[in-house]
Scaffold this motif. Structure first.
Motif, PDB file in Angstrom:
ATOM      1  N   ILE A  65      67.876  22.674  77.461  1.00  0.00           N
ATOM      2  CA  ILE A  65      67.636  21.159  78.096  1.00  0.00           C
ATOM      3  C   ILE A  65      66.984  22.022  79.618  1.00  0.00           C
ATOM      4  O   ILE A  65      67.532  22.760  79.832  1.00  0.00           O
ATOM      5  N   ASP A  67      66.048  19.747  83.126  1.00  0.00           N
ATOM      6  CA  ASP A  67      66.277  19.083  83.912  1.00  0.00           C
ATOM      7  C   ASP A  67      66.798  19.373  85.369  1.00  0.00           C
ATOM      8  O   ASP A  67      67.165  20.291  85.169  1.00  0.00           O
ATOM      9  N   ALA A 115      71.840  15.867  78.929  1.00  0.00           N
ATOM     10  CA  ALA A 115      72.679  16.436  78.211  1.00  0.00           C
ATOM     11  C   ALA A 115      73.696  15.976  76.674  1.00  0.00           C
ATOM     12  O   ALA A 115      73.998  15.926  75.725  1.00  0.00           O
ATOM     13  N   ILE A 118      71.904  14.469  74.293  1.00  0.00           N
ATOM     14  CA  ILE A 118      72.130  15.323  72.822  1.00  0.00           C
ATOM     15  C   ILE A 118      73.251  16.030  72.890  1.00  0.00           C
ATOM     16  O   ILE A 118      73.779  15.450  70.706  1.00  0.00           O
ATOM     17  N   LEU A 138      74.495  23.743  75.207  1.00  0.00           N
ATOM     18  CA  LEU A 138      73.359  23.550  75.301  1.00  0.00           C
ATOM     19  C   LEU A 138      72.994  24.792  76.076  1.00  0.00           C
ATOM     20  O   LEU A 138      74.348  25.569  76.224  1.00  0.00           O
ATOM     21  N   HIS A 171      64.138  22.779  72.400  1.00  0.00           N
ATOM     22  CA  HIS A 171      63.851  22.625  74.111  1.00  0.00           C
ATOM     23  C   HIS A 171      63.363  20.879  75.192  1.00  0.00           C
ATOM     24  O   HIS A 171      62.302  20.315  74.355  1.00  0.00           O
ATOM     25  N   VAL A 172      64.154  20.157  75.126  1.00  0.00           N
ATOM     26  CA  VAL A 172      63.739  18.604  75.711  1.00  0.00           C
ATOM     27  C   VAL A 172      64.182  18.424  76.709  1.00  0.00           C
ATOM     28  O   VAL A 172      64.502  19.340  77.828  1.00  0.00           O
ATOM     29  N   ASN A 173      62.795  17.880  77.251  1.00  0.00           N
ATOM     30  CA  ASN A 173      62.757  18.045  78.256  1.00  0.00           C
ATOM     31  C   ASN A 173      61.647  16.954  78.808  1.00  0.00           C
ATOM     32  O   ASN A 173      61.503  15.934  78.316  1.00  0.00           O
ATOM     33  N   ALA A 301      65.768  13.060  74.613  1.00  0.00           N
ATOM     34  CA  ALA A 301      67.289  13.752  74.477  1.00  0.00           C
ATOM     35  C   ALA A 301      67.534  13.244  73.509  1.00  0.00           C
ATOM     36  O   ALA A 301      68.706  14.179  72.401  1.00  0.00           O
ATOM     37  N   GLY A 304      66.228  15.002  70.534  1.00  0.00           N
ATOM     38  CA  GLY A 304      66.411  16.184  70.323  1.00  0.00           C
ATOM     39  C   GLY A 304      68.087  16.476  69.825  1.00  0.00           C
ATOM     40  O   GLY A 304      67.743  17.794  68.813  1.00  0.00           O
TER      41      GLY A 304
END
Length: 376
Positions: A65, A67, A115, A118, A138, A171-173, A301, A304
């Protein structure tokens, strides 16, 4: 045929839920969690012997992640939902600033919220507000600079490659640049996935709705999974959060500048409840350790976490340890609930993880993960 199969999957899920409620299977406390998990059907999948003998939790999955930051900027002195548990992989395996800020803290609250959405354990709420994949870990890349602005590396590979090398495949954006166009930064995303085909970046579509063609630049990516936000019924918090089968008014819509369908999916992202950073004030009086937010970042999220569960299932049931990003996208898109009559602007449907997971288990979905690629 697809219509009949989908209704079959929904019937099987309903039957399983009846067994859960009236039989001898005990649901975890987390069944009462934030409503996004109920909408995508992820909670029953955590129960033993529904999908796998041990249930799915995201165990062994490391989700990247990028962020704002994470709570106080410490991997140990952290929100209860993000603390490590004895005998398990650390909840946060890496926390580092990529914008020259020390520590990698979160005075905005966005990164902490994401976070825990997720992979949060729900420890501060007896499981009520746990994340979608509470067993996952994470890999956190903080993007907030010293002036509290988001700063992303000029070369996206400087962000993605360290994560990939550490075992991150999802991969979370929750960030993006305004401008519905295919730019050099968009091409960088696609190029990285082409070079590393088991790596799947997830991007929110943006929060510039309700007009069409309002996507961010990154949401124009061909190889990333791009998600818009559908509503989470919680009208007491948001008058626009009423109907689980409708897009949130703020969610950016497609098509892309060159006419492609994006976002790929809608995912419940409005009026979510998740962990509150220690450096911000909560707006959720019922439990100040949590707060509420909404937008396509939150949808990213949730996605993810869902992908962590899906990768765990592919590994445990089929021995597919390195599924391609294309396969993961195809499974979720084919299992989605097709509520919308406007795919070019809203995508192929609303994420339904339960439908996808059950279809895999039943054999309704069969797959070949062909690694032959189109020449770049």
């Amino acid at each position: 045929m697809r219509y009949a199969n989908k209704h079959k999957r929904q019937y099987v899920l309903s039957l399983m839920l009846c067994i859960v409620f009236f039989g001898q299977i005990a649901l975890p406390v987390a069944w009462a969690n934030d409503r996004s998990a109920d909408i995508i059907g992820s909670r029953p999948l955590l129960v033993e012997n529904i999908i796998t003998a041990a249930g799915l939790s995201g165990q062994g999955q490391i989700i990247g992640i990028a962020d704002s930051g994470l709570d106080k900027g410490s991997m140990t002195d952290i929100h209860p939902d993000l603390q490590s548990q004895a005998g398990q992989m650390p909840k946060v395996v890496m926390l580092k600033s990529y914008a020259e800020r020390d520590p990698a803290d979160d005075p905005i609250g966005h990164g902490t919220f994401m976070a825990a959405t997720i992979a949060g354990t729900g420890a501060a709420s007896e499981g009520k507000y746990s994340g979608i994949a509470p067993g996952a870990s994470l890999y956190f890349q903080a993007l907030l600079d010293r002036d509290n602005n988001i700063r992303v590396p000029v070369n996206i590979a400087d962000l993605f490659l360290p994560a990939y090398s550490a075992g991150v495949r999802i991969h979370v954006n929750g960030w993006g640049n305004n401008g519905n166009k295919y730019s050099d930064s968009t091409a960088q995303i696609d190029r990285f996935v082409y070079q590393y085909p088991s790596f799947l970046p997830v991007f929110g579509a943006g929060n510039n709705g309700p007009g069409s063609g309002t996507l961010t630049t990154q949401a124009n990516s061909k190889n990333a999974l791009v998600v818009g936000s559908s509503q989470v019924p919680r009208p007491a918090f948001d008058t626009q959060a009423r109907f689980a089968d409708q897009v949130a008014e703020s969610s950016s819509l497609g098509p892309t500048m060159d006419g492609r369908i994006k976002p790929d999916l809608l995912v419940p992202g409005s009026a979510l409840i998740s962990a509150c950073s220690s450096l911000t004030d909560s707006n959720f009086t019922a439990n100040p350790l949590y707060t509420r937010m909404g937008g396509t970042s939150m949808a990213a999220a949730v996605t993810g976490g869902a992908l962590a569960l899906l990768r765990e299932q592919l590994d445990s049931q089929f021995g597919v340890m390195e599924p391609s990003s294309a396969l993961l996208k195809a499974i979720l898109i084919n299992g989605a609930r097709t509520e919308s009559d406007s795919p070019p602007t809203e995508g192929f449907g609303i994420l339904d993880l339960a439908a996808s997971s059950l279809a895999l288990k039943e054999g309704t979905f069969q797959f070949i993960d062909n690694r032959t690629r189109i020449k770049q």
